[in-house]
Design a protein around this motif. Structure first.
Motif, PDB file in Angstrom:
ATOM      1  N   SER A   1      -8.229   1.442  -7.441  1.00 48.82           N
ATOM      2  CA  SER A   1      -8.430   0.067  -7.890  1.00 48.82           C
ATOM      3  C   SER A   1      -7.620  -0.914  -7.053  1.00 48.82           C
ATOM      4  O   SER A   1      -8.109  -1.978  -6.663  1.00 48.82           O
ATOM      5  N   ALA A   2      -6.349  -0.558  -6.765  1.00 46.84           N
ATOM      6  CA  ALA A   2      -5.496  -1.437  -5.972  1.00 46.84           C
ATOM      7  C   ALA A   2      -6.038  -1.584  -4.549  1.00 46.84           C
ATOM      8  O   ALA A   2      -6.080  -2.693  -3.997  1.00 46.84           O
TER       9      ALA A   2
ATOM     10  N   PRO B   1      -4.945  -3.778 -11.716  1.00 46.05           N
ATOM     11  CA  PRO B   1      -4.495  -3.337 -10.388  1.00 46.05           C
ATOM     12  C   PRO B   1      -5.381  -3.849  -9.263  1.00 46.05           C
ATOM     13  O   PRO B   1      -4.897  -4.092  -8.153  1.00 46.05           O
TER      14      PRO B   1
ATOM     15  N   LEU C   1      -4.115  -7.186  -8.603  1.00 47.29           N
ATOM     16  CA  LEU C   1      -2.821  -7.086  -7.944  1.00 47.29           C
ATOM     17  C   LEU C   1      -3.001  -6.917  -6.437  1.00 47.29           C
ATOM     18  O   LEU C   1      -2.384  -7.636  -5.638  1.00 47.29           O
ATOM     19  N   GLY C   2      -3.848  -5.978  -6.043  1.00 50.72           N
ATOM     20  CA  GLY C   2      -4.120  -5.781  -4.623  1.00 50.72           C
ATOM     21  C   GLY C   2      -4.781  -6.991  -3.991  1.00 50.72           C
ATOM     22  O   GLY C   2      -4.446  -7.384  -2.866  1.00 50.72           O
TER      23      GLY C   2
ATOM     24  N   THR D   1       0.830  -1.201   0.000  1.00 54.10           N
ATOM     25  CA  THR D   1       0.000   0.000   0.000  1.00 54.10           C
ATOM     26  C   THR D   1       0.867   1.255   0.000  1.00 54.10           C
ATOM     27  O   THR D   1       0.542   2.255  -0.668  1.00 54.10           O
TER      28      THR D   1
ATOM     29  N   VAL E   1       1.948   1.864  -3.494  1.00 49.77           N
ATOM     30  CA  VAL E   1       0.843   2.383  -4.293  1.00 49.77           C
ATOM     31  C   VAL E   1       0.642   3.874  -4.024  1.00 49.77           C
ATOM     32  O   VAL E   1       0.446   4.668  -4.953  1.00 49.77           O
TER      33      VAL E   1
END
Length: 421
Positions: free
Chosen positions: A91-92, A370, A373-374, A62, A65
Motif C-alpha cells: 500500500s505504501a 499507508p 502516507l506514501g 521506502t 517501510v
C-alpha cells in the motif's frame, strides 16, 4: 488538461474497497481484490508508466517501510506476519508510485480531482445506505454501515474530507466548488456520525494545514464554505422540528468526550511488555493468536514494539530528512506557479501524525492510510520537479504575434579617393 494515469483510478477504487474489506460481512473476494489492486498499482508504476527514479527522502522512507515489513522474519509466526505486513508494504509503495508516475502538474491536478470526487461518491453511498435502514446502520449509537467498524469509517472519511475541502478552495471552477463543498458537508456528517474522536481530530488538523494558503487570500470563500453547511443543517433542524445532534449518531459521543476511562491503556501495557522482551530489534509482529495483527492504538508504539529501537531510529531519521527536505522545497516553490500545492501533502501528513497517536491504522495495509502516507511523502519530495516541468512546457498560443525576424546584412564600404573598395 491531462487525464490522470490509471494508477490514480486504481487508488480511487482502493479508497472504497479497503474499508469494505474489513467489514464483518466482507467476502474473501473483496480482501483479495484489495491486495490485487495495490499489486497492480506497483506493477503498472514499474513496467507500464516507467516511474522516475526515487529521490533521496522517498528512498529513506521506502527503506523504513521495507525494514518494518522485514520484521516479520524474526517474529514467532513468519508466514502470517509476512502476509499481513506485506500489505502495508504494498500500500505504501503504491502511494509512492502514484506520484513518481505523474509527469506534470496538470496530471497531478486531475488525479487530485479524481480522489476528491471518489470521496463524494463514497460519502453519498454510505449516507444513502444508512438512511435506508438507520437501525442496522449503527452500532452502539455510532455509524457502522455494512458491518464496518465506526473508527474504520471515520479514518477513511477523514482524508477524503481534506481532499474535498482543499480542492474546493484551490480550483476556481464554480461547479467544482459546489460539488467539493457539498461532498465536504456529507463527509463531515459521516465523520461526526462515527463518533470517532481520532477521525474528527485528523480531519480538523489536516484541513486547517491544507487550507492555510487560502485562509487569508480567500477569506470570504472560506467563511462561505463553513457557513453554508451550518446554515443548511440549521434549516433542516427547524423544518423537521428536531435537533441536529439527535439525527447524527455518534455526535453526542464526540461532544461529551466519550468514555472518560482510557480504554487503550490495557493495550499499551500489553505492547510495552512485548517490547521489553526484545527492545533492540522488536518482536517482529504484534498479533492476537497466530493469524490476526494486533492494533496497539498508537502507531509510534507499534513501530517500537515490532522493530524495536533500530526501526524507531530509522523512522526518526526518515522524519528528520523529510523536515529538512520540506524547508528546501518551500524555498524552491516560492516562485513557482502553484506553491499552495505543498499544503495538501502537509495537511495529509499532519492528519496521519495526529491520528497515529491514538490509532495504528496507518501501519496496516487494510486501510487507505499507508497509501496516503506514501503519496504525501513522495509528493513533497517530487513537487519541485513536477512544477518545474509544467512551467517549462507551457504551450505558445496560436494568437501570439510573431516576433519579426531581424536580418543583418554586411555593410557596404564606399570606395575611397583612390578608387579602391
Amino acid at each position: 488538461m491531462n487525464r490522470p494515469n490509471k494508477i490514480y483510478l486504481l487508488a480511487a477504487v482502493f479508497f472504497i474497497v479497503a474499508p469494505l474489506s474489513v467489514s464483518g460481512t466482507a467476502s474473501d473476494g473483496i480482501k483479495y481484490a484489495r491486495l490485487a489492486i495495490t499489486a497492480a498499482m506497483i506493477g503498472m508504476g514499474l513496467f507500464v508508466y516507467r516511474a522516475d527514479p526515487l529521490n533521496s527522502t522517498t528512498k529513506t522512507f521506502t527503506f523504513f517501510v521495507v525494514l518494518f515489513t522485514a520484521g516479520a522474519i524474526w517474529s514467532d509466526s513468519i508466514f502470517y506476519a509476512l502476509f499481513n505486513k506485506s500489505m502495508f508494504l504494498m500500500s505504501a509503495l503504491a502511494g509512492v508510485y502514484m506520484v513518481y508516475t505523474t509527469k506534470s502538474e496538470e496530471e497531478l491536478t486531475s488525479g487530485i480531482k479524481l480522489l476528491a470526487l471518489t470521496g463524494t461518491i463514497a460519502g453519498f453511498l454510505l449516507f444513502a445506505t444508512y438512511l435506508q435502514n438507520p437501525d442496522s446502520g449503527t452500532a452502539g449509537d455510532r455509524l457502522a454501515v455494512g458491518g464496518m467498524n465506526a473508527n474504520t469509517i471515520g479514518a477513511a472519511a477523514g482524508p477524503m474530507f481534506i481532499f474535498s475541502f482543499f480542492l474546493g478552495l484551490w480550483r476556481p471552477e464554480f461547479k467544482l466548488r459546489v460539488v467539493c463543498f457539498s461532498s465536504a458537508l456529507l463527509l463531515a456528517i459521516v465523520i461526526l456520525g462515527t463518533g470517532s474522536r481520532g477521525a474528527t481530530l485528523m480531519a480538523i488538523v489536516g484541513t486547517l494545514i491544507a487550507t492555510k494558503p487560502f485562509l487569508q487570500k480567500r477569506a470570504s470563500t472560506v467563511l462561505l464554505a463553513i457557513a453554508l453547511p451550518i446554515g443548511m443543517l440549521q434549516i433542516y433542524a427547524v423544518a423537521t422540528g428536531t435537533s441536529v445532534a439527535s439525527k447524527i449518531p455518534g455526535l453526542e459521543r464526540i461532544v461529551s468526550g466519550g468514555n472518560k476511562e482510557n480504554t487503550r491503556a490495557g493495550m499499551w501495557n500489553f505492547a510495552l511488555k512485548k517490547f521489553n522482551k526484545s527492545p533492540i530489534i522488536g518482536i517482529g509482529w504484534l498479533s492476537w493468536g497466530k493469524k490476526s495483527s494486533a492494533n496497539c492504538h498508537n502507531a509510534y508504539l507499534q513501530i517500537l514494539v515490532e522493530v524495536g529501537i533500530l526501526g524507531a531510529a530509522v523512522f526518526l531519521a526518515s522524519t528528520i530528512q523529510l523536515i529538512l527536505r520540506l524547508s528546501s522545497v518551500k524555498y524552491t516553490l516560492r516562485e513557482s506557479s502553484h506553491p499552495e500545492l505543498l499544503a495538501l501533502p502537509l495537511g495529509l501528513l499532519a492528519s496521519l501524525a495526529v491520528h497515529g497517536m491514538i490509532e495504528a491504522s496507518v501501519l496496516f495495509g487494510t486501510t487507505a492510510l499507508p497509501l496516503l502516507l506514501g503519496f504525501s511523502i513522495a509528493l513533497i519530495d517530487r513537487l519541485p520537479s513536477l512544477l518545474a516541468t509544467s512551467s517549462a512546457t507551457i504551450p505558445i498560443s496560436r494568437t501570439t504575434p510573431a516576433i519579426p525576424r531581424l536580418e543583418i546584412r554586411p555593410r557596404r564600404r564606399h570606395p575611397d579617393s583612390r578608387g579602391h573598395e
